[in-house]
Write an enzyme that holds these catalytic residues in place. Structure first.
Site, PDB file in Angstrom:
ATOM      1  N   HIS A 198       0.837  -1.210   0.000  1.00  0.00           N
ATOM      2  CA  HIS A 198       0.000   0.000   0.000  1.00  0.00           C
ATOM      3  C   HIS A 198       0.870   1.258   0.000  1.00  0.00           C
ATOM      4  O   HIS A 198       1.239   1.771   1.052  1.00  0.00           O
ATOM      5  CB  HIS A 198      -0.915  -0.003   1.230  1.00  0.00           C
ATOM      6  CG  HIS A 198      -2.068   0.940   1.126  1.00  0.00           C
ATOM      7  ND1 HIS A 198      -3.329   0.623   1.548  1.00  0.00           N
ATOM      8  CD2 HIS A 198      -2.159   2.199   0.647  1.00  0.00           C
ATOM      9  CE1 HIS A 198      -4.151   1.636   1.330  1.00  0.00           C
ATOM     10  NE2 HIS A 198      -3.450   2.618   0.786  1.00  0.00           N
ATOM     11  N   HIS A 224       1.506   5.205  -2.118  1.00  0.00           N
ATOM     12  CA  HIS A 224       1.075   6.201  -3.100  1.00  0.00           C
ATOM     13  C   HIS A 224       2.340   6.818  -3.672  1.00  0.00           C
ATOM     14  O   HIS A 224       3.077   7.492  -2.949  1.00  0.00           O
ATOM     15  CB  HIS A 224       0.195   7.264  -2.433  1.00  0.00           C
ATOM     16  CG  HIS A 224      -1.076   6.694  -1.862  1.00  0.00           C
ATOM     17  ND1 HIS A 224      -2.247   6.605  -2.584  1.00  0.00           N
ATOM     18  CD2 HIS A 224      -1.347   6.155  -0.657  1.00  0.00           C
ATOM     19  CE1 HIS A 224      -3.185   6.042  -1.836  1.00  0.00           C
ATOM     20  NE2 HIS A 224      -2.659   5.760  -0.653  1.00  0.00           N
ATOM     21  N   ASP A 269      -8.932   2.867  -3.463  1.00  0.00           N
ATOM     22  CA  ASP A 269      -8.368   3.480  -2.257  1.00  0.00           C
ATOM     23  C   ASP A 269      -8.443   4.995  -2.315  1.00  0.00           C
ATOM     24  O   ASP A 269      -8.141   5.608  -3.326  1.00  0.00           O
ATOM     25  CB  ASP A 269      -6.908   3.066  -2.064  1.00  0.00           C
ATOM     26  CG  ASP A 269      -6.369   3.588  -0.759  1.00  0.00           C
ATOM     27  OD1 ASP A 269      -7.013   3.338   0.275  1.00  0.00           O
ATOM     28  OD2 ASP A 269      -5.324   4.269  -0.759  1.00  0.00           O
ATOM     29  N   HIS A 298     -10.616   0.308   0.908  1.00  0.00           N
ATOM     30  CA  HIS A 298     -10.423   1.364   1.917  1.00  0.00           C
ATOM     31  C   HIS A 298     -11.756   1.437   2.659  1.00  0.00           C
ATOM     32  O   HIS A 298     -12.748   1.887   2.110  1.00  0.00           O
ATOM     33  CB  HIS A 298     -10.091   2.662   1.170  1.00  0.00           C
ATOM     34  CG  HIS A 298     -10.094   3.901   2.025  1.00  0.00           C
ATOM     35  ND1 HIS A 298      -9.138   4.874   1.892  1.00  0.00           N
ATOM     36  CD2 HIS A 298     -10.936   4.355   2.986  1.00  0.00           C
ATOM     37  CE1 HIS A 298      -9.395   5.859   2.741  1.00  0.00           C
ATOM     38  NE2 HIS A 298     -10.479   5.577   3.414  1.00  0.00           N
ATOM     39  N   HIS A 332      -5.488  -0.616   5.598  1.00  0.00           N
ATOM     40  CA  HIS A 332      -5.204   0.257   6.758  1.00  0.00           C
ATOM     41  C   HIS A 332      -6.274   0.256   7.860  1.00  0.00           C
ATOM     42  O   HIS A 332      -6.911   1.265   8.134  1.00  0.00           O
ATOM     43  CB  HIS A 332      -4.909   1.685   6.318  1.00  0.00           C
ATOM     44  CG  HIS A 332      -5.795   2.270   5.249  1.00  0.00           C
ATOM     45  ND1 HIS A 332      -7.149   2.326   5.365  1.00  0.00           N
ATOM     46  CD2 HIS A 332      -5.490   2.832   4.047  1.00  0.00           C
ATOM     47  CE1 HIS A 332      -7.654   2.898   4.286  1.00  0.00           C
ATOM     48  NE2 HIS A 332      -6.671   3.206   3.470  1.00  0.00           N
ATOM     49  N   ASP A 379       0.943   2.517   3.791  1.00  0.00           N
ATOM     50  CA  ASP A 379       0.067   3.586   3.272  1.00  0.00           C
ATOM     51  C   ASP A 379       0.897   4.859   3.065  1.00  0.00           C
ATOM     52  O   ASP A 379       0.464   5.969   3.391  1.00  0.00           O
ATOM     53  CB  ASP A 379      -1.128   3.852   4.186  1.00  0.00           C
ATOM     54  CG  ASP A 379      -2.190   4.735   3.508  1.00  0.00           C
ATOM     55  OD1 ASP A 379      -2.044   5.020   2.292  1.00  0.00           O
ATOM     56  OD2 ASP A 379      -3.140   5.145   4.190  1.00  0.00           O
TER      57      ASP A 379
HETATM   58 ZN   LIG Z   1      -6.842   4.470   1.858  1.00  0.00          ZN
END
Ligand SMILES: [Zn+2]
Lengths: 423, 315
Positions: free
Chosen positions: A57, A59, A151, A178, A231, A304
């Site tokens: 996870h 970004h 997400d 999510h 998460h 995350d």
């Molecule tokens: Zn998320």
């Protein structure tokens, strides 16, 4: 055939050396190597061996938000943080809801980091993450996506989410959800409770998460199809997941280092570094999540990783974007939990490598003969200050900014090749 | 007293002694404001920026008049329709203001924590004139001062705060001030307008106005934002008024000599009965009068109090 020996290292408390052949593990043996004339020798300096970690996870912000992070900088931070494989979420601009975005991510990654860390894009579940129509999931899989997720913008329509799970299961792909009911979360900015009330900030009740966890569990049971819960932040969610696992419902779950080490108290003083979604909850939630990891109710730890530019966090709390930059600090924070006996070092290998590998069908090293020679050398004593210079990610947004952390990756090997070193 | 604070952000940061000192300084200004010539030269040459990023005629006028009576120059800046470009961050806006070298910035902003955020980035004094749902310290101080003009001692007194507590910075600051001064504080509202975990506040929580009013010494009714009904927090305003509008019959349940207050502007007939607002028990206009004096005291303490032990002109 190239042989290599990593001597003077520690694996599961045992001192010894690791023998590699090409890109594979041959063996770990205690003591010193005997005849090593035909091998390349590498001094492990007494550091601990752990498998290269897998983060399901992150970004990476490219395409679209390269000022926050790009694939190159994100993978550098991954390499230095011990992660050899990362799953990159789809909320880029444009959204990763078509093959061309997926291919761009893969090409950028292999251009900058041909030997790893490796990116596995996560395709959008719905077009433009709008939650209205399905994204072309088969096309995304074929282009190289490893999972699907909305997400950041959870799918509110239960019927559409059900169909998404069915369609993805035909493709044998896992859907990552999510878990947040958007109505209950509303425009809340932190955990609803004592602190939000005191600071005069709109709260998000933990029920916003548990409601959707419950929905996902019920759908996974009905369809007998796996759902991975992203998460997880609350103790009540843990109770529901424990029930689901008892019933053999195919759900898996992750939590993040920040939910394990910090709680809502971090927000005091309107600290935007501690603004994250789902929000940091209470101390009771933190300890429930720690127990859940020990007991296997929560399967894995993911970061995350959500980098933001400094000026974006230098605003009043309600205006700040959600997110903590996690790749640089995750392992150190988790080693802190090992020192506090929350779990053992060997549990870290399970929570951050073998289990994520199993859930998402990625190769993970468990130091058995024939395993991929993907590993890190970790100095558990090494102290380092968290600041803009020491973090490799462009995102310096973390509540531990300015702190000293203990334990750090000193070298990182993928397929027997050194991809990162601090030695 | 040497004033050691740079900023006034909330009630918590003031000591009991400092709160008392603000009250006694305010009394001096009440006296000055009753003279025919109300202007004194103690802040001559100082400049105060009134930065109101959320509309408020009352508080802004009160600060403006306070500054002018102390001979300070005051400059108003409202963000809506100002020359400051849309999309500029709050940090850049206030750094721009500070570059013009004011001695203090009085800030009103719709986001909780924004006054503290601004204070962190500026060298000059920052006075919080209301930030989101968080704090409105000058209102709480003027409420306290208004009652202090009647009550020497707050201990043993019970104060009821009535209305939309959840979204009220006035309520948050009043609760902190009055509980610190030794009062018992009650709050009364439908549950949808109570803050989360209200039981963690130093208050007694009521949802029945008749019970809440019993034996209280002062009642502070808060303004109801009529949008709360659209936000799904109330079925309708008429029903709210039927249950929570403060009227004569409630006052009869209270202690003899009960005082009625409201931070204004009022929705007559919704949160307070019109006749009650205008009655002899009402301190609503005294609050406005006290407001100017308290803000004069604060500007004086924050702008002159730390530098010299300047004496106020004698009466
Ligand atoms: Zn998320």
């Amino acid at each position: 055939m190239a042989r290599m020996i990593i001597r003077n290292t520690v694996l599961n408390q045992k001192k010894g050396f690791l023998l590699l052949e090409d890109d594979r593990i041959m063996a770990f043996q205690e003591g010193e190597p005997g005849d090593s004339s035909s091998c390349k020798l590498y001094d492990g300096r007494g550091y601990h061996l752990l498998p290269s970690l897998i983060d399901v996870h992150v970004h990476l912000r490219e395409p679209g938000f390269e000022y926050k992070e790009d694939i190159n900088s994100g993978l550098k931070a991954a390499a230095g943080g011990g992660f050899g494989q990362v799953l990159a979420m789809a909320n880029t601009n444009p959204v990763n809801d078509n093959a061309s975005v997926t291919r761009l991510m893969l090409e950028k990654a292999s251009w900058h980091h041909p030997h790893g860390p490796f990116v596995h894009p996560v395709g959008a579940l719905t077009r433009n993450l709008e939650g209205k129509e399905l994204a072309p999931l088969a096309e995304l899989k074929e282009a190289g996506c490893r999972a699907f997720s909305n997400d950041g913008l959870p799918v509110r329509d239960n019927e559409l989410f059900r169909r998404a799970l069915e369609y993805a299961s035909d493709l044998e792909m896992v859907v990552i959800d999510h878990c947040e009911d958007p109505c209950l979360a509303g425009d809340g900015v932190m955990n609803e409770g004592k602190i939000s009330s005191y600071l005069g900030l709109k709260g998000i009740p933990d029920t916003a998460e548990t409601l959707q966890v419950a929905r996902d569990i019920l759908l996974a049971a009905q369809l007998d199809t796996p759902v991975h819960l992203a998460h997880i932040s609350s103790g009540k969610s843990v109770e529901l997941i424990a029930w689901a696992k008892q019933k053999s419902i195919p759900v898996t779950a992750e939590t993040c280092p920040h939910y394990l080490v910090w709680d809502e108290e971090q927000v005091q003083g309107y600290n935007t570094m501690a603004k994250v979604n789902p929000p940091l909850r209470t101390r009771q939630d933190t300890s429930a999540l720690q127990d859940a990891l020990r007991q296997g109710v929560i399967d894995i730890i993911a970061t995350d990783h959500a980098p933001h530019a400094d000026f974006e966090k230098q605003v009043p709390f309600a205006q700040a974007p959600n997110g903590i930059s996690g790749l640089d600090t995750a392992l150190s924070l988790c080693l802190g939990l090992v020192r506090k006996n929350v779990f053992e070092l060997k549990d870290l290998a399970r929570l951050m490598a073998s289990s994520p590998g199993k859930i998402f069908g990625l190769p993970a090293n468990s130091f058995q003969p024939g395993d991929p020679a993907d590993f890190i050398l970790v100095d558990p004593e090494h102290q380092w200050p968290v600041n803009a210079q020491t973090m490799l990610s462009k995102g310096k947004n973390t509540p531990c900014q300015g702190d000293m952390l203990q334990g750090r990756v000193m070298a990182h090997f993928m397929a027997g090749k050194e991809i990162f070193s601090r030695i | 007293m040497n004033w050691k604070h740079k900023d006034l952000l909330d009630i918590e940061s003031l000591s009991d002694h400092e709160i008392r000192h603000i009250f006694s300084t305010s009394s001096r200004f009440i006296e000055i404001n009753s003279r025919s010539i109300k202007k004194v030269p103690i802040l001559k040459g100082k400049s105060v920026v009134l930065f109101f990023a959320e509309p408020s005629t009352r508080t802004k006028t009160s600060f403006d008049m306070a500054a002018k009576r102390l001979s300070a120059d005051s400059f108003s800046l409202a963000t809506s329709g100002s020359s400051l470009k849309k999309g500029e961050s709050l940090k850049d806006t206030v750094l721009t203001l500070e570059a013009m070298k004011p001695d203090a910035i009085v800030i009103r902003h719709s986001l909780s924590g924004s006054a503290a955020f601004v204070a962190e980035h500026l060298q000059c004094s920052v006075i919080n004139a209301g930030d989101g749902w968080h704090a409105h310290p000058t209102q709480a101080l003027l409420d306290g001062f208004t009652l202090n003009r009647i009550w020497e001692d707050f201990s043993g007194k019970t104060i009821l705060i009535l209305g939309d507590i959840a979204h009220s910075r006035v309520a948050r600051s009043d609760i902190k001030l009055f509980s610190r001064l030794g009062c018992t504080v009650r709050i009364c509202a439908p549950r949808t307008l109570l803050p989360a975990r209200a039981e963690t506040w130093p208050v007694k929580v009521f949802n029945d106005l008749n019970q809440a009013c019993r034996e209280v010494d002062a009642i502070i009714s808060l303004r109801l934002q009529l949008e709360r009904q659209k936000a799904g927090l109330l079925p309708d305003i008429r029903e709210y008024a039927a249950r929570f509008c403060l009227s004569r019959r409630h006052v009869e349940l209270a202690a003899p000599g009960v005082k009625i207050m409201h931070p204004g502007p009022m929705n007559r007939g919704i949160e307070i009965a019109s006749d009650l607002a205008d009655s002899r028990d009402s301190l609503i206009l005294d609050q406005v009068e006290s407001g100017v004096a308290v803000r004069m005291a604060l500007l004086y303490l924050y702008l002159a109090g730390s530098k010299t032990e300047q004496e106020l002109p004698e009466g």
